[in-house]
Motif scaffolding. Structure first.
Motif, PDB file in Angstrom:
ATOM      1  N   GLU A  59      -6.874   8.950 -12.532  1.00 29.35           N
ATOM      2  CA  GLU A  59      -5.909   8.333 -13.439  1.00 29.35           C
ATOM      3  C   GLU A  59      -6.297   6.866 -13.617  1.00 29.35           C
ATOM      4  OE1 GLU A  59      -1.727   8.430 -12.352  1.00 29.35           O
ATOM      5  OE2 GLU A  59      -1.167   7.503 -14.268  1.00 29.35           O
ATOM      6  N   VAL A  94      -7.446   0.624 -23.395  1.00 28.69           N
ATOM      7  CA  VAL A  94      -7.458   1.350 -22.120  1.00 28.69           C
ATOM      8  C   VAL A  94      -8.107   2.723 -22.313  1.00 28.69           C
ATOM      9  CG1 VAL A  94      -5.971   2.520 -20.425  1.00 28.69           C
ATOM     10  CG2 VAL A  94      -5.473   0.149 -21.087  1.00 28.69           C
ATOM     11  N   ASN A 115      -2.446   6.859 -19.319  1.00 32.33           N
ATOM     12  CA  ASN A 115      -1.017   6.740 -19.628  1.00 32.33           C
ATOM     13  C   ASN A 115      -0.825   6.278 -21.064  1.00 32.33           C
ATOM     14  OD1 ASN A 115       0.440   7.133 -16.920  1.00 32.33           O
ATOM     15  ND2 ASN A 115      -1.213   5.705 -16.425  1.00 32.33           N
ATOM     16  N   ASP A 178       6.031  11.491 -14.306  1.00 28.70           N
ATOM     17  CA  ASP A 178       7.304  11.241 -13.617  1.00 28.70           C
ATOM     18  C   ASP A 178       8.292  12.369 -13.865  1.00 28.70           C
ATOM     19  OD1 ASP A 178       6.121   8.789 -12.997  1.00 28.70           O
ATOM     20  OD2 ASP A 178       7.021   7.805 -14.716  1.00 28.70           O
ATOM     21  N   GLY A 255      -2.428  10.167  -4.343  1.00 21.88           N
ATOM     22  CA  GLY A 255      -1.613   9.294  -3.506  1.00 21.88           C
ATOM     23  C   GLY A 255      -2.474   8.576  -2.494  1.00 21.88           C
TER      24      GLY A 255
HETATM   25  P1  C2E Z   1       2.441   6.093 -13.220  1.00 19.05           P
HETATM   26  O1  C2E Z   1       1.717   6.524 -14.427  1.00 19.05           O
HETATM   27  O2  C2E Z   1       3.483   7.018 -12.677  1.00 19.05           O
HETATM   28  O3  C2E Z   1       1.318   5.794 -12.137  1.00 19.05           O
HETATM   29  C1  C2E Z   1       1.431   6.055 -10.771  1.00 19.05           C
HETATM   30  C2  C2E Z   1       1.798   4.796 -10.007  1.00 19.05           C
HETATM   31  O4  C2E Z   1       2.002   5.136  -8.644  1.00 19.05           O
HETATM   32  C3  C2E Z   1       0.692   3.738 -10.018  1.00 19.05           C
HETATM   33  O5  C2E Z   1       1.341   2.473  -9.965  1.00 19.05           O
HETATM   34  C4  C2E Z   1      -0.017   4.001  -8.698  1.00 19.05           C
HETATM   35  O6  C2E Z   1      -0.717   2.892  -8.199  1.00 19.05           O
HETATM   36  C5  C2E Z   1       1.165   4.355  -7.821  1.00 19.05           C
HETATM   37  N1  C2E Z   1       0.806   5.182  -6.671  1.00 19.05           N
HETATM   38  C6  C2E Z   1      -0.150   6.125  -6.580  1.00 19.05           C
HETATM   39  N2  C2E Z   1      -0.168   6.706  -5.378  1.00 19.05           N
HETATM   40  C7  C2E Z   1       0.821   6.120  -4.663  1.00 19.05           C
HETATM   41  C8  C2E Z   1       1.310   6.294  -3.320  1.00 19.05           C
HETATM   42  O7  C2E Z   1       0.832   7.127  -2.543  1.00 19.05           O
HETATM   43  N3  C2E Z   1       2.355   5.501  -2.949  1.00 19.05           N
HETATM   44  C9  C2E Z   1       2.909   4.591  -3.784  1.00 19.05           C
HETATM   45  N4  C2E Z   1       3.912   3.847  -3.327  1.00 19.05           N
HETATM   46  N5  C2E Z   1       2.480   4.400  -5.048  1.00 19.05           N
HETATM   47  C10 C2E Z   1       1.441   5.162  -5.486  1.00 19.05           C
HETATM   48  P2  C2E Z   1       0.873   1.250 -10.879  1.00 19.05           P
HETATM   49  O8  C2E Z   1      -0.615   1.212 -10.986  1.00 19.05           O
HETATM   50  O9  C2E Z   1       1.585   0.044 -10.376  1.00 19.05           O
HETATM   51  O10 C2E Z   1       1.437   1.623 -12.314  1.00 19.05           O
HETATM   52  C11 C2E Z   1       2.818   1.672 -12.548  1.00 19.05           C
HETATM   53  C12 C2E Z   1       3.126   2.278 -13.884  1.00 19.05           C
HETATM   54  O11 C2E Z   1       2.656   1.447 -14.948  1.00 19.05           O
HETATM   55  C13 C2E Z   1       2.441   3.637 -14.118  1.00 19.05           C
HETATM   56  O12 C2E Z   1       3.158   4.661 -13.463  1.00 19.05           O
HETATM   57  C14 C2E Z   1       2.507   3.722 -15.628  1.00 19.05           C
HETATM   58  O13 C2E Z   1       3.769   4.165 -16.040  1.00 19.05           O
HETATM   59  C15 C2E Z   1       2.354   2.265 -16.041  1.00 19.05           C
HETATM   60  N6  C2E Z   1       0.960   2.036 -16.485  1.00 19.05           N
HETATM   61  C16 C2E Z   1      -0.141   1.700 -15.775  1.00 19.05           C
HETATM   62  N7  C2E Z   1      -1.231   1.590 -16.560  1.00 19.05           N
HETATM   63  C17 C2E Z   1      -0.810   1.878 -17.828  1.00 19.05           C
HETATM   64  C18 C2E Z   1      -1.469   1.943 -19.119  1.00 19.05           C
HETATM   65  O14 C2E Z   1      -2.675   1.756 -19.254  1.00 19.05           O
HETATM   66  N8  C2E Z   1      -0.666   2.260 -20.193  1.00 19.05           N
HETATM   67  C19 C2E Z   1       0.672   2.507 -20.060  1.00 19.05           C
HETATM   68  N9  C2E Z   1       1.377   2.819 -21.176  1.00 19.05           N
HETATM   69  N10 C2E Z   1       1.297   2.478 -18.880  1.00 19.05           N
HETATM   70  C20 C2E Z   1       0.576   2.159 -17.768  1.00 19.05           C
END
Ligand code: C2E
Ligand code: MG
Ligand code: MG
Ligand code: MG
Length: 289
Positions: A59, A94, A115, A178, A255
């Motif tokens: 991802e 992206v 995403n 999600d 994860g």
């Molecule tokens: P998401 O798409 O649900 O991505 C998964 C998030 O969970 C990511 O946070 C990832 O780093 C985190 N994660 C993965 N494994 C674990 C784990 O074992 N424990 C915990 N606590 N967290 C874990 P991240 O990178 O902070 O991204 C947050 C959200 O931001 C993403 O949720 C997504 O909704 C958004 N996002 C990130 N990059 C993009 C993008 O390029 N475009 C768009 N539209 N949204 C993005």
């Protein structure tokens, strides 16, 4: 309140608001340049087979390190990009970068998950943009997995169904991100036929802790089986969670237990190591890469 302060900078005299408002103004001023200059880069988190740990894809997760404020959480700057109307350009950049990175990997069977914000997905040109990026980067459509949240489908049902249809015609895969936190129902999944459900981290975290979470996970897995679609469990942090998911019939996950999101080069190495290990475990024709 903070929103107001953003448009009325002279109101920041209230000390409690000061720091947050200054940060906001700064991010707002610098985000357009960061998008335009390509300062936003990507981290790649492996998506693995729960049973073997073998990597099936990655991802792509957007990252922004502000020169003064340091790393800004994607939750914060993605929301800001949406607000400022920058998300379409950012999202496209992206997508292009993630596909180009994947295309340079050896093997050819790696999945790439990107995403997509509702605003970007619901744009009439979205499917055409995706097709252009696939062609430009030489990405097989089936290797691209677009992750959208349930809200996308709630916001504009007609539009979402139309665009989903076009993407499926292209052969691109669509995941609901999600899953379980929004408005989904059986009828919803019937109306919007997607390829996979990503089980939200909150339910994975609750596995073994509360019965409700195991119930939700079990139900989502059963639902996916009935529909004949895949699932990916997010946020697996412990071996107990991995085993619990396997026991309930889960197949794919991501994860910290397996890997944090990695910089480009480290992710590439993880892919090569994983491919080589699989080639050793399952010798046979086509295993010699
Ligand atoms: P998401 O798409 O649900 O991505 C998964 C998030 O969970 C990511 O946070 C990832 O780093 C985190 N994660 C993965 N494994 C674990 C784990 O074992 N424990 C915990 N606590 N967290 C874990 P991240 O990178 O902070 O991204 C947050 C959200 O931001 C993403 O949720 C997504 O909704 C958004 N996002 C990130 N990059 C993009 C993008 O390029 N475009 C768009 N539209 N949204 C993005
Ligand atoms: Mg996602
Ligand atoms: Mg997610
Ligand atoms: Mg999530």
């Amino acid at each position: 309140r903070a929103k107001r302060a953003r448009h009325l900078p002279y109101a920041v005299f209230e000390p409690a608001m000061h720091e947050g408002a200054v940060r906001q103004l700064r991010l707002e001023a610098d985000l357009p340049g960061a998008v335009a200059s390509g300062a936003i880069h990507l981290a790649y988190q492996p998506i693995v087979e729960l049973a073997s740990g073998r990597i099936r894809g990655f991802e792509a997760l957007a990252r922004w390190t502000h020169p003064v404020l340091g790393p800004v959480p994607p939750g914060e700057f993605i929301a800001l990009a949406e607000e400022l109307g920058l998300i379409v350009n950012l999202g496209l950049a992206v997508l292009r970068r993630a596909c180009a990175w994947r295309a340079a990997l050896p093997g050819g069977d790696c999945g790439i998950h990107v995403n997509v914000s509702p605003r970007q997905f619901l744009l009439d040109s979205f499917a055409d943009d995706v097709r252009a990026v696939l062609e430009e980067t030489g990405t097989p459509p089936g290797a691209l997995h677009l992750e959208v949240t349930e809200t996308t489908f709630v916001e504009d049902r007609e539009g979402a169904a139309r665009i989903l249809g076009r993407l499926r015609d292209l052969g691109v895969r669509v995941h609901i991100d999600d899953f379980g936190t929004g408005h989904s129902s059986l009828g919803f999944l019937h109306r919007f036929p997607v390829d996979a459900l990503k089980i939200d981290r909150s339910f994975v975290t609750g596995l073994g802790e509360d019965r409700a979470s195991s119930g939700v996970v079990e139900t989502v897995l059963a639902l996916a089986r009935t529909l004949g679609i895949e699932t990916v469990a997010e946020g697996i942090e412990t071996e107990a969670q991995r085993l619990h998911l396997l026991y309930l019939g889960g197949t794919l996950g991501q994860g910290y237990l397996f890997s944090r999101p990695l910089p480009e080069e480290a992710a590439r190495e993880a892919w090569i190591t994983s491919s080589a290990r699989t080639a050793c475990l399952i010798p046979g024709p086509g295993s010699g890469r």
